[in-house]
Design a protein around this motif. Structure first.
Motif, short mmCIF file in Angstrom:
data_model
loop_
_atom_site.label_atom_id
_atom_site.label_comp_id
_atom_site.label_asym_id
_atom_site.label_seq_id
_atom_site.Cartn_x
_atom_site.Cartn_y
_atom_site.Cartn_z
N GLU A 105 -13.50 2.20 -3.96
CA GLU A 105 -12.04 2.26 -4.00
C GLU A 105 -11.55 3.66 -4.34
OE1 GLU A 105 -10.86 -0.29 -2.80
OE2 GLU A 105 -12.45 -1.75 -3.13
N ILE A 106 -12.26 4.34 -5.22
CA ILE A 106 -11.88 5.71 -5.59
C ILE A 106 -12.03 6.64 -4.39
CG2 ILE A 106 -12.40 7.67 -7.11
CD1 ILE A 106 -13.38 5.61 -9.18
N ARG A 107 -13.01 6.38 -3.53
CA ARG A 107 -13.20 7.21 -2.33
C ARG A 107 -11.98 7.08 -1.40
NH1 ARG A 107 -17.27 4.75 0.66
NH2 ARG A 107 -18.60 5.15 -1.15
N VAL A 108 -11.44 5.89 -1.29
CA VAL A 108 -10.23 5.70 -0.49
C VAL A 108 -9.09 6.56 -1.06
CG1 VAL A 108 -8.50 4.03 0.31
CG2 VAL A 108 -10.92 3.37 0.18
N PHE A 109 -8.99 6.58 -2.37
CA PHE A 109 -7.94 7.35 -3.05
C PHE A 109 -8.12 8.85 -2.82
CE2 PHE A 109 -6.41 9.33 -7.12
CZ PHE A 109 -5.05 9.08 -6.94
N THR A 110 -9.34 9.34 -2.99
CA THR A 110 -9.57 10.77 -2.82
C THR A 110 -9.36 11.19 -1.37
OG1 THR A 110 -11.97 10.38 -2.59
CG2 THR A 110 -11.15 10.93 -4.78
N ALA A 129 -1.49 5.76 -7.16
CA ALA A 129 -2.38 5.55 -8.30
C ALA A 129 -2.44 4.07 -8.68
CB ALA A 129 -1.92 6.38 -9.49
N MET A 130 -1.30 3.40 -8.62
CA MET A 130 -1.30 1.97 -8.96
C MET A 130 -1.93 1.12 -7.86
SD MET A 130 1.93 1.08 -11.38
CE MET A 130 3.21 1.21 -10.16
N LYS A 131 -1.84 1.58 -6.63
CA LYS A 131 -2.56 0.87 -5.56
C LYS A 131 -4.07 0.99 -5.77
CE LYS A 131 1.09 1.51 -2.09
NZ LYS A 131 1.46 2.18 -0.81
N LEU A 132 -4.49 2.18 -6.20
CA LEU A 132 -5.92 2.37 -6.51
C LEU A 132 -6.36 1.45 -7.64
CD1 LEU A 132 -8.71 3.76 -6.76
CD2 LEU A 132 -7.57 5.55 -8.09
N THR A 133 -5.60 1.44 -8.73
CA THR A 133 -6.05 0.68 -9.89
C THR A 133 -5.99 -0.82 -9.66
OG1 THR A 133 -3.85 1.02 -10.89
CG2 THR A 133 -5.61 2.50 -11.59
N ILE A 134 -5.09 -1.30 -8.81
CA ILE A 134 -5.11 -2.74 -8.51
C ILE A 134 -6.32 -3.06 -7.62
CG2 ILE A 134 -3.65 -2.78 -6.43
CD1 ILE A 134 -2.38 -5.31 -7.55
N ASP A 135 -6.71 -2.13 -6.76
CA ASP A 135 -7.94 -2.35 -5.98
C ASP A 135 -9.16 -2.41 -6.89
OD1 ASP A 135 -6.80 -2.61 -3.49
OD2 ASP A 135 -7.17 -0.54 -2.87
N ILE A 136 -9.18 -1.59 -7.94
CA ILE A 136 -10.31 -1.59 -8.87
C ILE A 136 -10.33 -2.87 -9.69
CG2 ILE A 136 -11.27 -0.49 -10.93
CD1 ILE A 136 -10.51 2.21 -9.75
N ILE A 137 -9.19 -3.29 -10.22
CA ILE A 137 -9.17 -4.52 -11.01
C ILE A 137 -9.49 -5.71 -10.11
CG2 ILE A 137 -6.69 -4.94 -10.81
CD1 ILE A 137 -8.85 -5.68 -13.89
N THR A 150 -4.52 0.75 1.58
CA THR A 150 -4.45 1.01 3.02
C THR A 150 -3.63 -0.01 3.80
OG1 THR A 150 -6.56 -0.16 3.27
CG2 THR A 150 -6.64 2.24 3.05
N THR A 151 -3.39 -1.18 3.22
CA THR A 151 -2.65 -2.23 3.94
C THR A 151 -1.68 -2.90 2.99
OG1 THR A 151 -4.30 -3.93 3.42
CG2 THR A 151 -4.61 -2.70 5.48
N ASP A 152 -0.77 -3.68 3.55
CA ASP A 152 0.13 -4.49 2.74
C ASP A 152 -0.65 -5.69 2.19
OD1 ASP A 152 2.30 -2.84 3.28
OD2 ASP A 152 2.86 -3.96 5.08
#
Length: 484
Positions: A105-110, A129-137, A150-152
């Motif tokens: 998920e972090i790779r998508v963010f970077t 940043a919040m889209k990243l952290t919800i993907d991680i949780i 990346t998507t809705d």
């Protein structure tokens, strides 16, 4: 965060009041009268020494979201039982085993940051940043890729819309929401959407337990470990043929409780961590903090190797290497010191008094809401020299050093039995994100020259009517620049 800012103004304008370590504030007609506590040992008295019940504010605010079946709102033996059921998923050992999934998920963010840098556009960092952290949780709680970056996401959309309908106080905007005739059916719809989203994961967890029993392979998600703990404790079934195979075979109260916990984990796990990441990147890239950013990059060079592109593979091969980054952890804690996302709110009790540790003056609490004002406490020079400066070194100082952080003064995750269950996850993912971003790019804040400042920062904390925690002003507008 208007009230938090008011606390700073009161402490500054009325030093005699500030010296008492608390003040009483009449919030009529918007909320119950409150006691704002910012003396660390008095805060400990109602949070650690005697964990007073949560304020009814939690019931009115989170009731429509979780029906108060979440660990933030539960009390007594029921809270203790469910905290024990969900603790295994948040253990440091289990979370470290999930790090390789977080890295995806972090790779998508970077990659998104790199594309943003190519465009040169100004973006609101907090949103992504919040889209990243919800993907991680999502990976930690459910073992699933939510693809929010990346998507809705149907779930994310329902959760965020539900949050906008919560009523945290008696302000005019909240009253308008409360009397809106469409509020109840809208919230019912969003709750149903979130339940329908979670049910397949709960069914899957129960089926896996039925097939594999307590010895199922690692790593485990928060959801699967909670199912394991519940079934092992509640059912105590010896005959594997009689194990439940789906949610329909389980007590409905467990299903309802699990859904409520997953909601609060998903909300708090992405909201507070995403804002903290935004503040960290902002603070690190301020010109006056250039030496701090250099020290952070030097630690990453020393521990992860000089090639930033190889860091992800290093961490994936040995996730425990994240625990060998003390300066990175110090950066995260210093960010949280300056910008704690929230504070605890407890209910005063008859016969319960707060006692100042020095003067021994006693203050009654009956009829008042007690608020642990960490935002003010963590910016008092009595406890934190150079209180408004970004000084991660204080977290590495030994006892006797002027920068040493004394007991009870860091309360961003709160202390005592009801401290934040997700703090290990937040610290772990923030260390990983910083390790994979700060060496490759710079983050330039893009606030207007004449933008107002609060406590010396243009990126100060605010809480808008549709939010329940502190967020950076304007969503943190920035421009990303790749390093040569």
């Amino acid at each position: 965060m208007f009230g938090v800012i008011i606390a700073h103004f009161i402490a500054s304008e009325y030093p005699d009041i500030a010296a008492k370590g608390l003040f009483y504030l009449d919030n009529w007609p918007f909320a119950d009268p409150m006691i704002w506590v910012f003396e660390p040992d008095m805060a400990a008295q109602f949070i650690q020494d005697h964990s007073l019940p949560k304020s009814r504010l939690y019931e009115t605010e989170f009731g429509p979201f979780t029906q108060c079946r979440d660990l933030v709102s539960l009390e007594g033996a029921e809270w203790k039982r469910w905290r024990a059921i969900f603790n295994p998923g948040f253990s440091a050992k289990n979370l470290v085993s999930l790090v390789p999934t977080f890295l995806q998920e972090i790779r998508v963010f970077t990659n998104w940051l790199k594309k943003t840098a190519e465009s040169g556009e100004i973006i609101k960092l907090e949103d992504q940043a919040m889209k990243l952290t919800i993907d991680i949780i999502g990976r930690a709680a459910l073992g699933a890729r939510l693809h929010c970056q990346t998507t809705d996401s149907v779930f994310k959309d329902a959760m965020e819309k539900q949050i906008t309908w919560l009523v945290p106080d008696g302000t005019p905007s909240s009253i308008l929401k409360l009397i809106n005739p469409f509020r109840r059916p809208i919230m019912w719809y969003h709750n149903r959407t979130m339940k329908n989203y979670f049910m397949p994961f709960i069914d899957q967890g129960i089926a896996e337990y039925s097939q594999n029993g307590p010895s199922a392979a690692e790593p485990k998600t928060i959801n699967s470990l909670a199912i394991k703990a519940y079934l092992t404790e509640k059912l105590a079934i010896q005959d594997s043929d009689s194990l439940p195979t789906s949610a329909s075979d389980i007590d409905q109260s467990f299903i309802d409780m699990t859904i409520s916990q997953l909601k609060i984990f998903m909300f708090a796990g992405h909201d507070t961590t995403g804002t903290t990441l935004s503040f960290a990147l902002y603070l690190l890239n301020k010109p006056e903090n250039a030496s701090t950013l250099a020290a952070l990059r030097a630690e990453h060079d020393a521990v992860l190797g000089p090639d930033p592109a190889a860091a992800e593979a290093q961490i994936a091969a040995n996730p425990n290497i994240l625990n060998a980054l003390p300066y990175t952890l110090a950066v995260v804690k210093e960010t949280l010191r300056l910008n704690p996302p929230a504070g605890t709110v407890r209910k005063g009790q008859p016969g319960f008094f707060l006692t100042h540790p020095d003067t021994k003056t006693q203050y009654p609490t009956d009829g008042f809401v007690l608020f642990g004002c960490s935002h003010l406490l963590q910016r008092l020079d009595e406890y934190y020299p150079r209180p408004h400066e970004f000084v991660p070194e204080r977290w590495l100082a030994a006892e006797g050093d002027p920068l040493y952080v004394r007991k009870n003064t860091f309360r961003s995750f709160e202390l005592g039995p009801r401290n934040c269950i997700g703090q290990e996850l937040a610290l772990l993912e923030l260390k990983a994100i910083l390790a994979l971003t700060v060496r490759e790019m710079d983050v330039e804040a893009c606030y207007a020259d004449d933008a107002p400042e609060v406590l010396g920062e243009k990126a100060y904390q605010v809480m808008l009517p549709w939010q329940v925690t502190g967020h950076p002003k304007g969503g943190m507008p920035v421009r990303i620049k790749m390093r040569g």
